[in-house]
Structures are given as C-alpha cells and as structure tokens.
Design an enzyme around this catalytic site. Sequence first.
Site, PDB file in Angstrom:
ATOM      1  N   THR A 229       0.773  -1.272  -0.066  1.00 18.37           N
ATOM      2  CA  THR A 229      -0.105  -0.020  -0.045  1.00 18.37           C
ATOM      3  C   THR A 229       0.802   1.258  -0.046  1.00 18.37           C
ATOM      4  OG1 THR A 229      -1.726  -1.119   1.087  1.00 18.37           O
ATOM      5  CG2 THR A 229      -1.547   1.171   1.510  1.00 18.37           C
ATOM      6  N   ARG A 257     -13.459  -8.190  -0.897  1.00 18.34           N
ATOM      7  CA  ARG A 257     -12.897  -7.891   0.331  1.00 18.34           C
ATOM      8  C   ARG A 257     -12.475  -6.288   0.438  1.00 18.34           C
ATOM      9  NH1 ARG A 257      -7.277  -6.035   1.980  1.00 18.34           N
ATOM     10  NH2 ARG A 257      -7.218  -6.396   4.111  1.00 18.34           N
ATOM     11  N   VAL A 258     -12.536  -5.552   1.484  1.00 17.42           N
ATOM     12  CA  VAL A 258     -12.178  -4.300   1.657  1.00 17.42           C
ATOM     13  C   VAL A 258     -11.197  -4.483   2.883  1.00 17.42           C
ATOM     14  CG1 VAL A 258     -12.817  -1.932   2.289  1.00 17.42           C
ATOM     15  CG2 VAL A 258     -14.310  -3.471   0.506  1.00 17.42           C
ATOM     16  N   GLY A 259     -10.143  -3.678   2.683  1.00 15.99           N
ATOM     17  CA  GLY A 259      -9.113  -3.606   3.932  1.00 15.99           C
ATOM     18  C   GLY A 259      -9.274  -2.388   4.468  1.00 15.99           C
ATOM     19  N   ASP A 260      -8.132  -1.793   5.269  1.00 18.91           N
ATOM     20  CA  ASP A 260      -8.426  -0.586   6.251  1.00 18.91           C
ATOM     21  C   ASP A 260      -8.144   0.681   5.473  1.00 18.91           C
ATOM     22  OD1 ASP A 260      -5.928  -1.821   5.558  1.00 18.91           O
ATOM     23  OD2 ASP A 260      -4.798  -0.302   7.043  1.00 18.91           O
ATOM     24  N   THR A 280      -0.238   0.863   6.876  1.00 18.25           N
ATOM     25  CA  THR A 280      -0.155  -0.169   5.734  1.00 18.25           C
ATOM     26  C   THR A 280       0.276  -1.541   6.560  1.00 18.25           C
ATOM     27  OG1 THR A 280       1.326  -1.074   3.923  1.00 18.25           O
ATOM     28  CG2 THR A 280       2.507   0.358   5.693  1.00 18.25           C
ATOM     29  N   GLY A 281      -0.287  -2.661   6.044  1.00 19.68           N
ATOM     30  CA  GLY A 281      -0.161  -3.915   6.732  1.00 19.68           C
ATOM     31  C   GLY A 281      -1.406  -4.712   6.688  1.00 19.68           C
ATOM     32  N   GLY A 283      -4.930  -5.517   6.727  1.00 17.84           N
ATOM     33  CA  GLY A 283      -5.896  -4.662   7.193  1.00 17.84           C
ATOM     34  C   GLY A 283      -7.036  -4.882   8.305  1.00 17.84           C
TER      35      GLY A 283
END
Length: 365
Positions: A229, A257-260, A280-281, A283
């Site tokens: 990211t 899927r949605v991350g942070d 970043t990481g 999520g």
Amino acid sequence: MRGTRVRKAAAICMGAAVAWTAVTGAAGQSAPSKATGHWAIVVHGGAGDIERAKLGPEGDKAYRAALTKVIEAGAAVLNRGGSSLDAVETAVRMLEDNPLFNAARGAVFTADGKTELDAAIMDGATMRAGAVADVSHTRYPITLARTVMEKTPYVLMVGPGADAYSVHAGMEQEPASYYFTESRWQSLVKQLQKEGRPIPPRPAGVPPEGGIVPVAQWQETAGTRRYGTVGVVAVDRKGNVAAGTSTGGLQGKMPGRVGDSPLVGAGTYASNQSCAISGTGVGEYFIRYTVARDVCALVQYKGYTLQQAADAVIQKKLRPIHGDGGVIAVAPDGQMAWSFNTPGMFRARLAEGGKVEVHIYNDEP
Ligand code: ASP
C-alpha cells in the site's frame, strides 16, 4: 451547528438526476492553531518482508529513487504555499502510477485475477473525508476519493457505483490490462498453487504467458510482498494536516474484500486536533484496532508525542498479536513519525529546510 455549511447540490449520477442536501465540509474543530509556519511530509510505499538480501542493490536503488521523487513532488506543493491536501494527492498519484507499488498501476490481484482498488483521503482542518473501495477502472483512486469528499455528501463509495461516478466525474479510466504487472501475476499464481486454489485466466489484453520478458529477481521479490500500500501524510505552513492512502489490498484476497485503507480511523485519519496517519499492513487488524484513530487519540487525549503514540499502537498493541504493518504520521506542530513491526517499510520524510531521508529496512533510523 456552528461552522457547518448546509448546501443544496444537484448531481447527475449514472445518467439519472439526483438531488440531495449535502452537509459538507467546514464542520471544523475550534482547535487552537499549532502551526509553526513550516511544512513537513512523510511518505510510505508499504511494509512487509522487505529485506536487503531479497531486494538486492538494484531493487533497493529503484525504490529509493522512486520515494525520493515522490516526496520531492509533494514537498514542492507545500513549498509554494500549497495545502497539505494538495501535497498528499499529488504524491499519492505518483505512487499510483508507479508499478513498483501496490496501488493502482502496480496493484496486486484478487483470487480471481482482477484488480480491486481502495483509497481514502482526509482533511484534518475540516474533518472531511472521502473514500472508494473495490474500484477497477479508475486510474487515480485517490483523486476519486477526493472528489467523493468534495463533490458528494458521502464519505465512502464502492464497486461499480464508484467506478460509474468516476466516469461521470470525467476521470481517467483504464482497462484491466493497464493494471497488469508480470511479477504480481506470477506471485499470485505461486500463492494460489501453494494454497491449492484455482488459477484464474490471465486478464484480457495482456501478453500471453511465456511471451514476455522474464522479470528480474528483485522485481519478483517485490511482487511477492503482499503488503505494498502507499500513503502520504503532510502538514502545511498553516498547520493543517492531511492523510491519503491507496492500495490494491492483499494479494489473493476474495473478490469484494475491503481492507483498512479506505476506512476512516483504520488505515487513514487526519485531524488538526491531533495528527494525520496513513497505515499499511494486514488490514483486518488495522480495522479491528482502529489503528489510525488510536494513534491520534493517544496524542489528543493522553498528550503522547507522535512517536510515542505510533509505537504504543504498532509495537505494543499490534506486534504481540501479529498485526503486521506500520504507520506514518505528522502533527500540526510539525512532528513526524513512523513505526512498523515488519522487517521493512518503504518510507521517506522531509521537513521544510531539512534533507530528504529515505529508508527501507528496520535497521535504519
Ligand atoms: N492494508 C492493506 C489492506 O489490508 C494492505 C497493505 O497495506 O499493503 O488492504
């Protein structure tokens, strides 16, 4: 509500006329200005298993050069008196264009071989935010996020609706083949084979397998990083902070899927009362622990320095539970910080009058 502007706006959305009452912007926070009159900017290009031996001198050089160019472009905006929001958008767009990073052009693939992009931007002066998730054709998701923030009454738009709005707003669109990088594809195939999952067909319009130049070792390594990211945080001369994050998400993720990154308070946050954060990481950890907001809350309510707050969340909270990743941060008074619990994080920082610092591994400052 004091300071709130209620505005009537009309928009043509997906061919239909939609009228809405937009409560936009300027909700404001009556925080005393902590502006020092000097700007600062911090950039990241993802955290993960980034090691010297794996990246090699060529990869190392390529990433450092890219980060330097990006931070200098963001700094140029701030230096001519531009806003932190403009600096963040400018720098994130450059990262989105660079196939080295897992955002837009260089995004990782979903399990079905597609590209699903997430991005968010937040303005710490007004607490306005805009975000998009699962967009597949927008060249600059960060600009789409900013347009959602500035031109709609919404904060988050997703999927085909967000892509359609991006067309409507006149933004550059790209076919699936634009987002194709051979190293990311090979990395996806390896992951799916290892996990015993089906291999999707190559996207339409990309070179057939075997018909392409083999990727360099370091590019393959870069492709295998599942966290890549990008994010930028900045404070301008007025002491206004802003944050922006853009990503292709996690390689091999299930479609949808949605991350942070596009979630305010998880992967992105900015408030003039505390700080601006881009994360970043993995999520899911950043979402459950509201990492970005948590760092800022420690600054705001507990009086932590920015570095103490970032370390408290990334090192003390996330490390023990294997919440891999990191954050970059700035505060209205010009403090800059980063903290990560992985072998590396592509990162750079620059304060007005200072020198660009670019670092990759965890044994660097
Ligand atoms: N945080 C991003 C996500 O979970 C991935 C990354 O940082 O590389 O979508």
